[in-house]
Scaffold this motif. Structure first.
Motif, short mmCIF file in Angstrom:
data_model
loop_
_atom_site.label_atom_id
_atom_site.label_comp_id
_atom_site.label_asym_id
_atom_site.label_seq_id
_atom_site.Cartn_x
_atom_site.Cartn_y
_atom_site.Cartn_z
N ARG A 46 42.21 43.16 37.37
CA ARG A 46 42.20 43.91 39.14
C ARG A 46 43.52 44.66 39.83
O ARG A 46 43.30 45.66 40.06
CB ARG A 46 41.89 42.41 39.71
CG ARG A 46 41.26 42.35 41.12
CD ARG A 46 41.82 41.73 41.30
NE ARG A 46 43.80 41.12 42.08
CZ ARG A 46 43.54 41.69 42.46
NH1 ARG A 46 43.80 42.78 43.72
NH2 ARG A 46 44.50 41.12 42.96
N ARG A 47 44.20 43.94 38.39
CA ARG A 47 45.77 44.63 39.28
C ARG A 47 46.03 46.32 38.58
O ARG A 47 46.05 46.80 39.78
CB ARG A 47 47.06 43.95 38.61
CG ARG A 47 48.06 44.39 39.42
CD ARG A 47 48.14 44.11 40.76
NE ARG A 47 49.01 44.78 41.09
CZ ARG A 47 49.80 44.39 42.26
NH1 ARG A 47 49.09 43.79 43.65
NH2 ARG A 47 50.81 45.12 43.05
N GLU A 48 45.49 45.98 37.69
CA GLU A 48 45.42 47.88 37.17
C GLU A 48 44.51 48.44 37.74
O GLU A 48 44.80 49.99 38.06
CB GLU A 48 44.79 48.13 35.75
CG GLU A 48 44.89 49.32 34.65
CD GLU A 48 45.20 48.61 33.56
OE1 GLU A 48 45.20 49.94 32.68
OE2 GLU A 48 44.81 47.55 32.40
N CYS A 49 43.01 47.64 38.01
CA CYS A 49 42.16 48.84 38.71
C CYS A 49 43.11 49.72 40.21
O CYS A 49 42.87 50.28 41.06
CB CYS A 49 40.96 48.23 39.14
SG CYS A 49 40.29 48.30 37.13
N TYR A 50 43.60 48.18 40.93
CA TYR A 50 43.90 48.73 42.03
C TYR A 50 46.03 49.36 42.24
O TYR A 50 45.40 50.44 43.17
CB TYR A 50 44.63 47.28 43.13
CG TYR A 50 45.67 47.47 43.91
CD1 TYR A 50 45.26 47.34 44.85
CD2 TYR A 50 46.61 46.92 43.04
CE1 TYR A 50 45.86 47.51 46.39
CE2 TYR A 50 48.06 46.47 44.80
CZ TYR A 50 47.50 46.92 45.88
OH TYR A 50 48.07 47.21 47.19
N ASP A 51 46.03 49.26 41.09
CA ASP A 51 47.22 50.29 40.82
C ASP A 51 46.99 51.65 41.04
O ASP A 51 47.51 52.69 41.10
CB ASP A 51 47.77 49.94 39.77
CG ASP A 51 48.99 48.97 40.68
OD1 ASP A 51 49.04 48.07 41.76
OD2 ASP A 51 49.27 48.53 39.18
#
Length: 134
Positions: free
Chosen positions: A103-108
């Motif tokens: 999720r964090r990688e997608c957000y970034d």
């Protein structure tokens, strides 16, 4: 008399601060953009077996005027998210900590792409509202 003046100044300051906070709350016009249809893609599992993941994603923006830019760049963002998910391991897909890392990688990545395309990173949060895997 001096005490009364001091109390009036304090009261005016408190009221002014409250009014400014209320104005800031009004300025925050949050909006959500959902990818339609849901994202369905494969990931590599153990052996030669392919697994699949089905995810519903909502992008939260602070200003609802940014929703038009998200809609315009939907294919680019969707493609980047599918690529990120498709490169994950089975362990990462199925674990809660792995899900948060994804999720964090997608957000970034979404914010990096939006910065390149529009000049601003308008997404304040990326939410997985449905996350199914097999």
């Amino acid at each position: 008399m001096k005490i009364l003046m001091a109390m009036m100044i304090i009261l005016a300051t408190v009221i002014g601060t409250s009014a400014m906070a209320a104005e800031e709350e009004v300025k925050d016009d949050f909006g959500y953009y959902g990818f339609e249809p849901e994202i369905v893609t494969n990931y590599l599992s153990k052996g030669n077996k392919l697994g699949f993941v089905r995810i519903t994603i909502e992008l939260m923006v602070k200003n609802s005027a940014d929703l038009a830019a998200l809609e315009r760049h939907d294919p680019l963002l969707r493609s980047a998210i599918i690529e990120i998910i498709g490169n994950q391991t089975e362990e990462k897909i199925k674990s809660l900590t792995g899900r948060e890392e994804i999720r964090r990688e997608c957000y970034d990545t979404v914010n990096e792409l939006l910065t390149k395309e529009t000049g601003q990173a308008s997404v304040v949060n990326l939410l997985f509202t449905r996350y199914l895997y097999d």
